[in-house]
Enzyme design. Structure first.
Site: not given
Ligand code: NAD
Length: 499
Positions: A274, A240
Site C-alpha cells: 500500500c 486502512e
Molecule cells: P479489496 O478491497 O478487494 O478487499 C479487501 C477485503 O474486503 C477482502 O477481505 C474482501 O473480501 C473484502 N470485501 C470486498 N468487498 C466487500 C464488501 N462489499 N463487504 C465487505 N467486505 C468486502 O482489497 P484487496 O485486493 O484485498 O487489497 C488491495 C488494496 O488494499 C490496495 O488498494 C491496497 O492499497 C490496499 N491496502 C491498504 C493497506 C493499508 O494499510 N492502508 C494495506 C494493504 C493494502
C-alpha cells in the site's frame, strides 16, 4: 491467491498455480451467531486484569516466533513474495508489533487523571479518563501482508479487552487459518476470536452483524462500501485504504543510493504494497534519474520466489494483473513514455515486468492513480512548490517521502505534504516501526493501527468522576439570596481574572 469452488476456497501459489490448501467457506448466515458468541466471550475477557490478557498475548507471540520459518515459507507460497521479504517485511514486524503491545499496553491503557483547572474552586470532582473495551470488533483483512496486517490489530483489540470476528482475505485463507490456529494454541478463550472465511458476501454479513467497531484494510471502493454500511448504523470504523505514494527528489540527493532505495520501495512485494512508491517528482532535470531507474528495473530478476535469485514474484491473480495492465495502458495513452516494462511476462504465474514510466504532465498520474503493481512514474518539476502541489493534488494520502542531504529543508518540506506518514531518505520500511501509528488521510482512510493510537482505536474513552459522599458541595438548591451572583462574580474576578 485462491479460487472459489462450491463451498471451499482453494488457496494456490500465484507463481506456479500449485494448490496450497483448501478451506471451507463460512456460510454467511452463520456470521451473526459467531458474533453473538464473541459478545458472550467478551463479557469475561473485558473484565480480566491486564496480567491475564498479557499472558495469553505473550504465549501467542511465542508461538508466532517459534513458527517464523513456517510463516516465511507459507507467505512465499501463498502470496508469491521472496522469502526474505516475507520474513523481514511480514513476520519480524508482526512479532515486534505484538511485543510493543505486550510491553506498552498496560501503560497505554492506564487511567489518566484529569485536573479540574479553575473549577476546583467550585469543588469540581476529580476525573479519571479510562480506556474501556469497545466490545466486538469486526475486522476485514487484505492479503498482501497476510500476517502483519492482521495479527497486530487482533493483538491490540484483545489487549484492550475486546472480542474479534475477522475475515481474512479470500486470497490468503491459509495464512488466515494459521493465525486462527495459533490463537487457539495460545489459549485464547473459546469464541473470543473467530475467523470467518469467504469473499464479499461473508464480509457483508459481518458488516451487517451486531458489531461495536469495524476495522477494514483494503481498496477504496470496497472500503467505502463497508464504512457506509457500518456508518448507516452508527458503528465507527478504522479504514486502512489504498495509497499512491509520492517521492520528492531534491537536486542535492545522491543519484545511485537514492534510486537504489526507491527502486526497492517501488517494487517490493511486486509493487503490491500500500505504501510502495508510485510517483517520483524530480526537482530539475528528470532524465538522469529516469535512466538510472530503468537500468535498475531491467536488472531485476522476476520469477518464482522459490528460486533464491528472484527479486520480484508474481502479481496475486490474473484479474489483478489485467486491471493493473489496463491502468498502465491508460497512463501511456495519457502521455506517459515507457522506459522499462509495461508488459505481462509469460507464466504459469501472473508475472509483470517492473515498469518505469516518464511523463511531462500530470495527466498520466490521473490514469495510474491507485494502481497496485510494479510501476513507478517519474516527472520533472520546476521547484519545491511544484513538487508539493503535485504530491498533494492526489486524493490518495497514505505515505510520502523526501530525498535530500539537507535535513532542515526536508523537514520543512515534509510538513507541507498531506500524508499519514512522511519519511526522509526512506520509504516503505518505516511502516514496520512497531510503536509508530500507521494510517492515511483523505481518500486513503482514517483511524490508526499500531502503537498507542492503534491500541486506543479499540478502546472506548470513559470519564469517571468521583466525589466523596456527604460533605459540602456548592451546587445545591435553593440558590439563596439575590446577591449570590454579585458575590460569586466578585470572587471570580479576584481569583481568576485579575487585571
Ligand atoms: P479489496 O478491497 O478487494 O478487499 C479487501 C477485503 O474486503 C477482502 O477481505 C474482501 O473480501 C473484502 N470485501 C470486498 N468487498 C466487500 C464488501 N462489499 N463487504 C465487505 N467486505 C468486502 O482489497 P484487496 O485486493 O484485498 O487489497 C488491495 C488494496 O488494499 C490496495 O488498494 C491496497 O492499497 C490496499 N491496502 C491498504 C493497506 C493499508 O494499510 N492502508 C494495506 C494493504 C493494502
Amino acid at each position: 491467491m485462491s479460487l472459489v469452488l462450491d463451498d471451499v476456497l482453494i488457496s494456490s501459489n500465484p507463481a506456479t498455480g500449485a494448490e496450497v490448501d483448501r478451506i471451507k467457506i463460512t456460510p454467511a448466515g452463520r456470521v451473526a451467531e459467531l458474533v453473538a458468541r464473541a459478545r458472550a466471550a467478551q463479557q469475561d475477557w473485558g473484565q480480566r486484569p491486564w496480567k491475564q490478557r498479557r499472558e495469553v498475548l505473550s504465549r501467542w507471540w511465542q508461538i508466532l516466533g517459534r513458527d517464523a520459518g513456517d510463516w516465511t515459507a507459507l507467505i512465499r507460497d501463498e502470496i508469491g513474495k521472496p522469502g526474505v521479504e516475507a520474513l523481514a517485511g511480514d513476520v519480524v514486524p508482526t512479532l515486534d508489533a505484538l511485543r510493543w503491545t505486550i510491553k506498552h499496553g498496560e501503560r497505554t491503557l492506564r487511567d489518566v487523571r484529569v485536573g479540574a483547572e479553575w473549577q476546583r474552586w467550585l469543588l469540581m470532582p476529580g476525573a479519571r479518563l479510562r480506556w474501556c473495551p469497545v466490545g466486538v470488533v469486526g475486522m476485514i483483512g487484505t492479503w498482501n501482508y497476510p500476517l502483519f496486517l492482521n495479527a497486530p490489530p487482533i493483538a491490540q483489540a484483545l489487549a484492550a479487552g475486546n472480542a474479534v470476528v475477522w475475515k481474512p482475505s479470500e486470497l490468503a485463507v491459509r495464512s488466515g487459518q494459521k493465525i486462527q490456529q495459533s490463537l487457539e494454541e495460545a489459549g485464547v478463550p473459546a469464541g473470543l476470536v473467530t475467523a470467518v472465511f469467504g469473499g464479499s458476501e461473508v464480509g457483508q454479513a459481518l458488516v451487517e452483524s451486531d458489531l461495536d467497531k469495524g476495522f477494514f484494510t483494503g481498496g477504496i471502493e470496497n472500503g467505502r462500501r463497508v464504512i457506509a454500511g457500518l456508518g448507516a448504523r452508527g458503528i465507527p470504523a478504522v479504514a486502512e485504504l489504498s495509497g499512491f505514494d509520492a517521492a520528492i527528489i531534491l537536486p542535492d540527493a545522491p543519484l545511485h543510493s537514492t534510486v537504489g532505495a526507491l527502486t526497492w520501495a517501488a517494487y517490493v512485494g511486486c509493487g503490491q504494497t500500500c505504501v510502495a512508491v508510485k510517483r517520483v517528482y524530480v526537482i530539475g532535470d528528470a532524465r538522469p534519474w529516469a535512466e538510472e531507474f530503468s537500468a535498475r528495473a531491467r536488472a531485476l530478476e522476476v520469477g518464482d520466489p522459490a528460486r533464491p535469485a528472484t527479486d520480484i514474484g508474481p502479481m496475486i491473480t490474473a484479474s489483478a494483473r489485467e486491471r493493473f495492465d489496463r491502468q498502465i495502458k491508460d497512463a501511456i495513452r495519457a502521455g506517459a513514455r515507457v522506459l522499462a516494462g509495461a508488459t505481462s511476462l509469460s507464466g504459469p504465474g501472473w508475472f509483470y515486468a517492473p515498469t518505469v514510466l516518464q511523463a511531462e504532465t500530470a495527466e498520466a498520474e490521473g490514469a495510474l492513480a491507485g494502481a497496485f503493481g510494479p510501476v513507478v512514474l517519474i516527472r520533472g518539476v520546476a521547484d519545491v512548490d511544484a513538487a508539493v502541489a503535485a504530491t498533494n493534488s492526489s486524493n490518495f494520502a497514505l505515505g510520502a517521502s523526501v530525498w535530500t542531504r539537507n535535513s532542515s529543508a526536508a523537514r520543512h518540506l515534509a510538513s507541507r505534504l498531506q500524508a499519514g506518514m512522511v519519511s526522509i531518505n526512506d520509504a516503505v520500511t518505516p511502516t514496520a516501526h512497531a510503536g509508530a501509528p500507521f494510517g492515511g488521510c483523505k481518500a486513503s482512510g482514517f483511524g490508526r493501527t499500531h502503537g498507542a493510537l492503534g491500541l486506543r482505536e479499540f478502546s472506548q474513552p470513559q470519564v469517571l468522576f468521583q466525589r466523596r459522599p456527604g460533605g459540602f458541595r456548592p451546587q445545591l438548591f435553593p440558590y439563596g439570596r439575590s446577591s449570590t451572583v454579585e458575590r460569586f462574580l466578585a470572587v471570580y474576578r479576584r481569583v481568576f481574572h485579575r487585571r
